[in-house]
Design a protein around this motif. Structure first.
Motif, PDB file in Angstrom:
ATOM      1  N   ARG A  32     142.976 -29.784  42.940  1.00  0.00           N
ATOM      2  CA  ARG A  32     143.940 -28.757  43.333  1.00  0.00           C
ATOM      3  C   ARG A  32     145.109 -29.420  44.054  1.00  0.00           C
ATOM      4  O   ARG A  32     144.962 -30.485  44.647  1.00  0.00           O
ATOM      5  CB  ARG A  32     143.296 -27.761  44.314  1.00  0.00           C
ATOM      6  CG  ARG A  32     142.268 -26.852  43.717  1.00  0.00           C
ATOM      7  CD  ARG A  32     141.726 -25.915  44.795  1.00  0.00           C
ATOM      8  NE  ARG A  32     142.681 -24.900  45.202  1.00  0.00           N
ATOM      9  CZ  ARG A  32     142.486 -23.578  45.111  1.00  0.00           C
ATOM     10  NH1 ARG A  32     141.355 -23.119  44.624  1.00  0.00           N
ATOM     11  NH2 ARG A  32     143.403 -22.728  45.521  1.00  0.00           N
ATOM     12  N   PRO A  65     141.593 -34.352  45.557  1.00  0.00           N
ATOM     13  CA  PRO A  65     141.369 -33.007  45.017  1.00  0.00           C
ATOM     14  C   PRO A  65     142.104 -32.785  43.698  1.00  0.00           C
ATOM     15  O   PRO A  65     143.198 -33.307  43.486  1.00  0.00           O
ATOM     16  CB  PRO A  65     141.930 -32.090  46.111  1.00  0.00           C
ATOM     17  CG  PRO A  65     142.888 -32.940  46.874  1.00  0.00           C
ATOM     18  CD  PRO A  65     142.380 -34.339  46.803  1.00  0.00           C
ATOM     19  N   GLN A  94     136.595 -28.379  47.325  1.00  0.00           N
ATOM     20  CA  GLN A  94     137.293 -29.610  46.921  1.00  0.00           C
ATOM     21  C   GLN A  94     137.475 -30.553  48.114  1.00  0.00           C
ATOM     22  O   GLN A  94     137.296 -31.755  47.991  1.00  0.00           O
ATOM     23  CB  GLN A  94     138.641 -29.260  46.290  1.00  0.00           C
ATOM     24  CG  GLN A  94     138.498 -28.392  45.041  1.00  0.00           C
ATOM     25  CD  GLN A  94     139.130 -28.961  43.799  1.00  0.00           C
ATOM     26  OE1 GLN A  94     140.141 -29.660  43.866  1.00  0.00           O
ATOM     27  NE2 GLN A  94     138.549 -28.673  42.658  1.00  0.00           N
ATOM     28  N   ASP A  95     137.824 -29.998  49.274  1.00  0.00           N
ATOM     29  CA  ASP A  95     138.034 -30.879  50.427  1.00  0.00           C
ATOM     30  C   ASP A  95     136.717 -31.461  50.945  1.00  0.00           C
ATOM     31  O   ASP A  95     136.643 -32.646  51.287  1.00  0.00           O
ATOM     32  CB  ASP A  95     138.780 -30.131  51.545  1.00  0.00           C
ATOM     33  CG  ASP A  95     140.284 -30.041  51.259  1.00  0.00           C
ATOM     34  OD1 ASP A  95     140.777 -30.836  50.434  1.00  0.00           O
ATOM     35  OD2 ASP A  95     140.960 -29.176  51.852  1.00  0.00           O
ATOM     36  N   VAL A 143     139.232 -24.364  47.618  1.00  0.00           N
ATOM     37  CA  VAL A 143     139.872 -25.342  48.510  1.00  0.00           C
ATOM     38  C   VAL A 143     138.804 -25.994  49.383  1.00  0.00           C
ATOM     39  O   VAL A 143     138.758 -27.227  49.521  1.00  0.00           O
ATOM     40  CB  VAL A 143     140.934 -24.643  49.400  1.00  0.00           C
ATOM     41  CG1 VAL A 143     141.433 -25.585  50.484  1.00  0.00           C
ATOM     42  CG2 VAL A 143     142.090 -24.146  48.554  1.00  0.00           C
ATOM     43  N   GLU A 144     137.946 -25.166  49.950  1.00  0.00           N
ATOM     44  CA  GLU A 144     136.899 -25.678  50.840  1.00  0.00           C
ATOM     45  C   GLU A 144     135.976 -26.649  50.095  1.00  0.00           C
ATOM     46  O   GLU A 144     135.643 -27.722  50.598  1.00  0.00           O
ATOM     47  CB  GLU A 144     136.105 -24.468  51.346  1.00  0.00           C
ATOM     48  CG  GLU A 144     135.482 -24.672  52.689  1.00  0.00           C
ATOM     49  CD  GLU A 144     134.552 -23.501  53.039  1.00  0.00           C
ATOM     50  OE1 GLU A 144     134.455 -22.522  52.272  1.00  0.00           O
ATOM     51  OE2 GLU A 144     133.912 -23.607  54.099  1.00  0.00           O
ATOM     52  N   THR A 150     145.376 -28.287  48.766  1.00  0.00           N
ATOM     53  CA  THR A 150     144.324 -28.470  49.773  1.00  0.00           C
ATOM     54  C   THR A 150     144.912 -29.150  51.012  1.00  0.00           C
ATOM     55  O   THR A 150     146.101 -29.477  51.052  1.00  0.00           O
ATOM     56  CB  THR A 150     143.146 -29.288  49.202  1.00  0.00           C
ATOM     57  OG1 THR A 150     143.598 -30.611  48.994  1.00  0.00           O
ATOM     58  CG2 THR A 150     142.631 -28.701  47.894  1.00  0.00           C
ATOM     59  N   ASP A 151     144.053 -29.390  51.997  1.00  0.00           N
ATOM     60  CA  ASP A 151     144.514 -29.925  53.284  1.00  0.00           C
ATOM     61  C   ASP A 151     144.653 -31.460  53.211  1.00  0.00           C
ATOM     62  O   ASP A 151     143.682 -32.197  53.376  1.00  0.00           O
ATOM     63  CB  ASP A 151     143.495 -29.515  54.357  1.00  0.00           C
ATOM     64  CG  ASP A 151     143.937 -29.965  55.745  1.00  0.00           C
ATOM     65  OD1 ASP A 151     144.959 -30.676  55.854  1.00  0.00           O
ATOM     66  OD2 ASP A 151     143.241 -29.596  56.706  1.00  0.00           O
TER      67      ASP A 151
END
Ligand code: GAL
Length: 416
Positions: free
Chosen positions: A343, A341, A330-331, A327-328, A346-347
């Motif tokens: 994914r 992303p 990709q963001d 996640v980190e 993610t945020d």
């Protein structure tokens, strides 16, 4: 019969020179991409930073080869693969480009890693299909890029009292006003940017369904409808700077920035370049719209990292793939790269201005997703290379029917 087109791409000598491995015994990971220039290198630098944080004892070897679109990088990679000297991980495109690597046995099945890391549950399901062959997953996608974008200079359009065109014929009509102002209507760059432009003209003129059928053999390239769309492409070239086309996509976009051109068709790595590198404000100094005729359609491509067969530092390559999938990672990567992303968890709040608009479209169930020709999603490399060669002639000579026939013949030879 399918041709082993990936190997055919290689410009390798018959007897490969003896290559000295640069990996030695010290822990390192050699990552091969074409992300070196402005708008390309910043995202990779984020992944490198996170890799070093997680693996402080492993040297990150950046083996990037310059050249937008990756033609030079892929040729160099093919030579290395033929010489059995793969990097520890290389960038590929989800879809047909990746499938070719799989069929040629040069990348490893990553299904076990996907299973143990739980990635099957978090990667976008449609994208997952495009990195899977015969039930096995072969690459870690870092992003979703969009190809059908028309970037423009906001103040030129205001001054000309024009809005982004809804059809390619409207863009051609706008040329009268823009050329009176001494402005080039459409800025284009080197050969691969012309291929990218052509795909968006085909998409706009034919619609998503027919466009998609061009890559599966379902739509006849020689049909009147396709030839007419290709003729529109030649008309579009006439309102461009093709005779003095820019060297790559950044100088292509510089013409929008310095106000000598109004529009440019390019993928959303442009957002990274214009915002991060040139410090321009989206929607004030420049903006983007769907390429003419493609509202509601998302012409996608995805960068995905592989584990080559024979990678020298396999464990470190897996550590790299874990950063790419996180996640980190990709963001941090995508907010710099101008992409979304891969994914789904993610945020989303990190994706602002252009990225927010684009993420909304990507997530809208009504959006129709098609694949990019210029960026590996829909055509096998062997066929794509022949399309590129024929396009060079077509751009010079303007014979749409001859180009359509060349593309159809090449499909039979390489893919059909
Ligand atoms: C594409 C790649 C993008 C971007 C672009 C311009 O093929 O997928 O990430 O790098 O080329 O070089």
């Amino acid at each position: 019969m399918k041709r082993r087109s990936f190997i055919a791409l290689a410009a390798a000598p018959a007897v490969a020179p003896l290559l000295v491995s640069c990996s030695g015994d010290s822990p390192q990971v050699e990552v091969f991409t074409w992300w070196t220039g402005p708008g390309e290198g910043e995202g990779l630098a984020e992944l490198e930073r996170l890799f070093k944080e997680a693996n402080p004892d492993v040297e990150f070897v950046n083996a990037a080869i310059a050249g937008g679109g990756g033609d030079q990088a892929r040729a160099a990679l093919a030579t290395r693969l033929q010489a059995s000297d793969p990097p520890d991980s290389f960038q590929g495109h989800a879809g047909e480009e990746l499938a070719d690597y799989v069929d040629n046995g040069v990348i490893e099945d990553l299904s076990a890693l996907f299973e143990s890391e739980g990635w099957n549950d978090v990667m976008h399901p449609g994208l997952l299909e495009n990195i899977t062959r015969d039930g096995k997953v072969y690459a870690v996608p870092v992003n979703i890029h969009r190809a059908n974008l028309l970037w423009y200079n906001v103040s030129i359009l205001e001054e000309a009292r024009l809005s982004p065109p809804q059809s390619w014929s409207e863009l051609i009509e706008q040329n009268a006003t823009l050329s009176e102002m001494g402005v080039t209507t459409l800025s284009i760059g080197s050969a691969w940017t012309q291929l990218h432009l052509m795909e968006t003209v085909l998409l706009g003129e034919l619609g998503a369904e027919t466009y998609s059928g061009l890559w599966t053999g379902q739509v006849d390239w020689r049909s009147a409808e396709v030839v007419a769309a290709l003729e529109t492409f030649t008309e579009v070239l006439k309102v461009s700077n093709v005779s003095e086309a820019a060297a790559d996509w950044q100088p292509q976009l510089d013409k929008i920035v310095d106000g000598t051109a109004a529009y440019a068709v390019m993928g959303d790595w442009v957002y990274s370049y214009l915002t991060t590198n040139l410090g321009l404000v989206y929607d004030q100094e420049y903006s983007a719209a769907e390429t003419p005729g493609s509202v509601g359609v998302f012409d996608y491509l995805s960068d995905a990292f592989t584990l080559p067969v024979g990678a020298k530092q396999r464990e470190n390559a897996e550590a790299w793939l874990k950063v790419c999938a996180s996640v980190e990672g990709q963001d941090a990567f995508n907010t710099k790269k101008g992409s979304l992303p891969a994914r789904t968890d993610t945020d989303q709040s990190l994706y602002t201005d252009y990225l927010e608009w684009n993420l909304g479209q990507w997530l809208d169930p009504a959006t129709v997703v098609v694949g990019s020709l210029a960026h590996g999603a829909v055509a096998r490399p062997g066929w794509k290379t022949e399309i590129e060669t024929a396009l060079g002639v077509f751009v010079q000579e303007g014979d749409a029917a001859a180009f359509a026939a060349a593309v159809a013949d090449a499909y039979q030879r390489t893919t059909g």
